[in-house]
Design an enzyme around this catalytic site. Structure first.
Site, PDB file in Angstrom:
ATOM      1  CG  HIS A   9      -0.180   0.047   2.526  1.00  0.00           C
ATOM      2  ND1 HIS A   9       0.361   1.205   3.052  1.00  0.00           N
ATOM      3  CD2 HIS A   9       0.125  -0.932   3.407  1.00  0.00           C
ATOM      4  CE1 HIS A   9       0.949   0.938   4.197  1.00  0.00           C
ATOM      5  NE2 HIS A   9       0.830  -0.354   4.433  1.00  0.00           N
ATOM      6  CD  GLU A  82       1.713  -5.989   8.134  1.00  0.00           C
ATOM      7  OE1 GLU A  82       1.829  -7.219   7.971  1.00  0.00           O
ATOM      8  OE2 GLU A  82       2.541  -5.159   7.700  1.00  0.00           O
TER       9      GLU A  82
END
Length: 203
Positions: A9, A82
């Site tokens: 990201h 994550e």
């Protein structure tokens, strides 16, 4: 053959301030948005069949920015999130290093020995990384896939593809924000073409 692109990201406010994110979320910065657009431009002439993204806002927004006007569907999957850092999330790394010195040192230096009662262990993330990878490969035995996720998750995924043990996790190439990794998978065998490339990003 399946071609897989792995993207981290774009930069977030928490990246800038040094906060642990995990399942928490910092908003994309202006730089993070620009870099995601630049990554999309880099991939504009490549036909992508499907985009898989973490369900975390920073990853999904990055996927949308990369996709732009593409017709490829974006599929969100929790398994691409994550690592959960538990009660470390949203806290400054420097504070954690002081308050949880032993655990923090183990996290970065001996991840295979890292243990806490809050959040996930590296082995937990490795399990879901293997699971989602096998799912994607089974579903797409050919074509081009983009996966948008997070730094530690992607390191664990690439370690799995290399058959690296968790103690070697952080010996791999650093994956900066909006970085791109390209992998060819032929008859189940992954070949890394390039890794952690940010040549499309503004420095």
């Amino acid at each position: 053959m399946t071609t897989i692109y792995l993207a981290r990201h774009g930069q977030t406010e928490w990246n800038v301030t040094g906060k642990m994110q995990g399942w928490g979320n910092g908003e994309l910065t202006e730089s993070g948005i620009r870099d995601a657009h630049s990554l999309g431009n880099r991939l504009q002439d490549i036909s992508i069949d499907v985009i898989y993204s973490s369900t975390s806002k920073r990853a999904y927004q990055t996927a949308e920015l990369i996709a732009a006007e593409r017709t490829a569907p974006i599929i969100k999957d929790d398994r691409l999130r994550e690592m959960s850092f538990g009660d470390w999330e949203g806290r400054l790394r420097e504070e954690i290093e002081i308050e949880f010195a032993t655990e923090y040192k183990a996290f970065w230096e001996t991840p295979h020995l890292y243990e806490r009662n809050s959040g996930e262990l590296f082995a937990d993330v490795a399990k879901r990384a293997e699971e989602i990878y096998k799912h994607i490969i089974a579903k797409h035995p050919s074509g081009t896939i983009l996966i948008v996720s997070h730094s530690i998750f992607l390191k664990i995924l690439t370690a799995y593809l290399r058959n690296l043990s968790l103690d070697k996790l952080f010996t791999q190439t650093y994956l900066g924000n909006a970085s791109l990794t390209k992998i060819h998978v032929t008859e189940g065998i992954p070949e890394f073409i390039f890794e952690g490339d940010r040549s499309h990003c503004e420095e």
